[in-house]
Scaffold this motif. Structure first.
Motif, mmCIF file in Angstrom:
data_model
loop_
_atom_site.group_PDB
_atom_site.id
_atom_site.type_symbol
_atom_site.label_atom_id
_atom_site.label_comp_id
_atom_site.label_asym_id
_atom_site.label_seq_id
_atom_site.Cartn_x
_atom_site.Cartn_y
_atom_site.Cartn_z
ATOM 1 N N ASP A 176 1.531 -1.054 -0.036
ATOM 2 C CA ASP A 176 0.028 0.032 0.273
ATOM 3 C C ASP A 176 1.001 1.865 0.123
ATOM 4 O OD1 ASP A 176 -2.562 1.678 0.177
ATOM 5 O OD2 ASP A 176 -2.466 1.410 2.646
ATOM 6 N N SER A 177 0.955 1.328 -0.744
ATOM 7 C CA SER A 177 1.869 2.677 -1.666
ATOM 8 C C SER A 177 1.569 4.038 -0.472
ATOM 9 C CB SER A 177 2.070 2.915 -3.117
ATOM 10 O OG SER A 177 1.481 2.913 -3.332
ATOM 11 N N THR A 178 0.132 4.514 -0.709
ATOM 12 C CA THR A 178 -0.649 5.898 -0.486
ATOM 13 C C THR A 178 -0.787 5.507 1.421
ATOM 14 O OG1 THR A 178 -3.350 3.953 0.081
ATOM 15 C CG2 THR A 178 -2.412 4.805 -2.335
ATOM 16 N N ASN A 179 0.436 4.704 2.347
ATOM 17 C CA ASN A 179 -0.322 4.787 4.014
ATOM 18 C C ASN A 179 0.984 6.193 3.897
ATOM 19 O OD1 ASN A 179 1.014 4.254 6.059
ATOM 20 N ND2 ASN A 179 0.331 2.467 5.966
ATOM 21 N N GLU A 180 0.713 7.127 4.199
ATOM 22 C CA GLU A 180 1.878 8.289 4.368
ATOM 23 C C GLU A 180 2.404 7.943 5.705
ATOM 24 O OE1 GLU A 180 -1.089 11.372 5.193
ATOM 25 O OE2 GLU A 180 -1.662 12.119 3.123
ATOM 26 N N LEU A 181 1.979 7.198 6.382
ATOM 27 C CA LEU A 181 3.253 6.956 7.633
ATOM 28 C C LEU A 181 4.057 6.414 7.648
ATOM 29 C CD1 LEU A 181 3.438 7.340 10.531
ATOM 30 C CD2 LEU A 181 1.749 5.593 10.901
ATOM 31 N N VAL A 182 3.700 5.284 6.143
ATOM 32 C CA VAL A 182 4.757 4.512 6.252
ATOM 33 C C VAL A 182 6.154 5.513 5.158
ATOM 34 C CG1 VAL A 182 5.784 2.173 4.528
ATOM 35 C CG2 VAL A 182 3.427 2.136 6.905
ATOM 36 N N SER A 183 5.182 6.072 4.487
ATOM 37 C CA SER A 183 6.471 6.834 3.146
ATOM 38 C C SER A 183 7.364 7.407 4.159
ATOM 39 C CB SER A 183 4.678 7.438 2.405
ATOM 40 O OG SER A 183 3.984 6.925 1.881
ATOM 41 N N VAL A 184 6.548 8.667 5.315
ATOM 42 C CA VAL A 184 7.339 9.533 5.930
ATOM 43 C C VAL A 184 8.566 8.501 6.444
ATOM 44 C CG1 VAL A 184 7.340 10.585 8.174
ATOM 45 C CG2 VAL A 184 5.569 10.517 6.291
ATOM 46 N N VAL A 185 8.090 7.304 7.143
ATOM 47 C CA VAL A 185 8.843 6.804 7.882
ATOM 48 C C VAL A 185 10.196 5.896 6.871
ATOM 49 C CG1 VAL A 185 9.631 4.404 8.786
ATOM 50 C CG2 VAL A 185 7.480 5.370 9.424
ATOM 51 N N LEU A 186 9.817 6.049 5.452
ATOM 52 C CA LEU A 186 11.134 5.533 4.482
ATOM 53 C C LEU A 186 11.193 6.352 3.870
ATOM 54 C CD1 LEU A 186 9.144 2.354 2.405
ATOM 55 C CD2 LEU A 186 10.777 2.304 4.565
ATOM 56 N N GLY A 187 11.580 7.464 4.411
ATOM 57 C CA GLY A 187 11.227 9.497 3.938
ATOM 58 C C GLY A 187 11.773 9.227 2.484
ATOM 59 N N LYS A 188 9.945 8.884 1.863
ATOM 60 C CA LYS A 188 9.325 9.373 0.485
ATOM 61 C C LYS A 188 8.588 10.478 0.544
ATOM 62 C CE LYS A 188 9.421 4.301 -0.605
ATOM 63 N NZ LYS A 188 10.757 4.710 -1.530
ATOM 64 N N LYS A 189 8.597 10.732 2.049
ATOM 65 C CA LYS A 189 7.687 11.980 1.720
ATOM 66 C C LYS A 189 8.026 12.693 3.123
ATOM 67 C CE LYS A 189 2.840 11.030 0.068
ATOM 68 N NZ LYS A 189 1.512 10.772 -0.077
ATOM 69 N N SER A 190 7.988 13.868 3.542
ATOM 70 C CA SER A 190 8.335 14.880 5.140
ATOM 71 C C SER A 190 7.031 14.672 5.515
ATOM 72 C CB SER A 190 8.111 16.277 4.053
ATOM 73 O OG SER A 190 7.538 16.923 3.800
#
Length: 324
Positions: A176-190
């Protein structure tokens, strides 16, 4: 929910609900409780039994049947409610040791990790997380529940194994690439891309919650029982023991004039039964026998010389009467 409640009510009333529970478990396999009731019946569990008896029966049966997950979860719940966290931990560890597939069972692992934290078993937490990681690396995420389980384990590795944590977060992101929390943890989002916390709590009045306290969460009966003000104090009644020999009123009203005398010399002293009141000779009265034995009476005693002369005269008179 209704089917499950019907099964529980039927079980409490003494009906045989095995068939209805099995059909329920096929349709709704989420709840473990109906299946646990079937095994509990085999263990000798009964609602009319004492709580401690049921706890022992469930533990004894579950420790011998680690493959029966529903009854082990029920037995662990009873042990936790009884305050025996070690027994609950042993039951869940026994389930995992019997089948490694239980390492990915969220119901077992979530309770076991909470027990380790309560018992302050940090080494056990690290060991079980390492075993879970080996299973999750080989497993694909197939649903939302799996994603939640992966995320909870991933956050568990953050403090001591960041590489393992990152690998699990990547698996979640691939699912699930739409998971914002996981994206922030991986540095893909701020972090700025995350929703502002003020928007999440804008409809919540924190001051009203603080004022209300825990009262809204309780039922009316429980709330009335749990209303204790901070100023209230628990007062205990002081018990006054009555002395039949010396009433409390007399002692309080009058000061004992003989309080300086020894207890045996006081006028109101009464010795215990079987004991005579023999006072010492100092300042006390003595009987005739004691006076004669101690020779302390006022009558002068006869001297040894006078007694000897009287006995010799008597002997001479007896000799004369005998004709000698």
């Amino acid at each position: 929910m209704l089917y499950r409640n019907e099964s529980v009510i039927g079980y409490k009333s003494g009906k045989n609900v095995s068939k209805s529970i099995k059909s329920f478990s096929k349709k709704f396999g989420i709840s473990y409780l109906p299946l646990a009731l079937i095994s509990a019946n085999k263990a000798g569990f009964a609602y009319e039994n004492d709580f401690d008896i049921n706890t022992r029966l469930l533990f004894k049966y579950s420790i011998k049947n680690p493959q029966d997950i529903p009854i082990n979860l029920l037995a662990a719940q009873f042990s936790i409610q009884d305050g025996n966290l070690q027994n609950a931990t042993s039951l869940l560890e026994n389930c995992i040791n019997s089948d490694s597939a239980n390492l990915t069972n969220f119901a077992i692992i979530s309770i076991l990790l909470a027990l380790y934290e309560s018992l302050d078993r940090k080494n056990s937490t690290i060991q079980i997380l390492d075993k879970i990681y080996e299973e999750l690396v080989m497993k694909d995420i197939t649903g939302v529940e799996d994603a939640k389980f992966f995320m909870s384990i991933a956050f568990g590795f953050v403090s001591f194994a960041p590489e393992k944590s990152k690998s699990l977060f990547e698996k979640i992101y691939n699912y699930d690439s739409t998971n914002e929390l996981v994206s922030v943890v991986l540095g893909k989002k701020s972090t700025e891309d995350l929703d502002d916390i003020s928007d999440l709590i804008q409809d919540i009045d924190s001051e009203e919650l603080i004022k209300a306290g825990i009262a809204p969460l309780l039922s009316s009966g429980a709330a009335s029982k749990s209303k204790f003000s901070s100023k209230s104090k628990i007062t205990k009644k002081r018990r006054v023991r009555k002395n039949p020999k010396h009433p409390v009123k007399e002692i309080k009203s009058e000061i004992d004039a003989e309080r300086w005398l020894p207890l045996k010399d006081r006028s109101y002293y009464k010795p215990k039964k079987g004991k005579k009141n023999n006072k010492d000779t100092q300042g006390g009265t003595t009987s005739k026998t004691t006076e004669e034995s101690l020779n302390i009476s006022n009558t002068p005693s006869s001297t040894p010389s006078s007694s000897n002369t009287s006995s010799s005269k008597n002997k001479k008179k007896n000799k004369k009467k005998g004709g000698r």
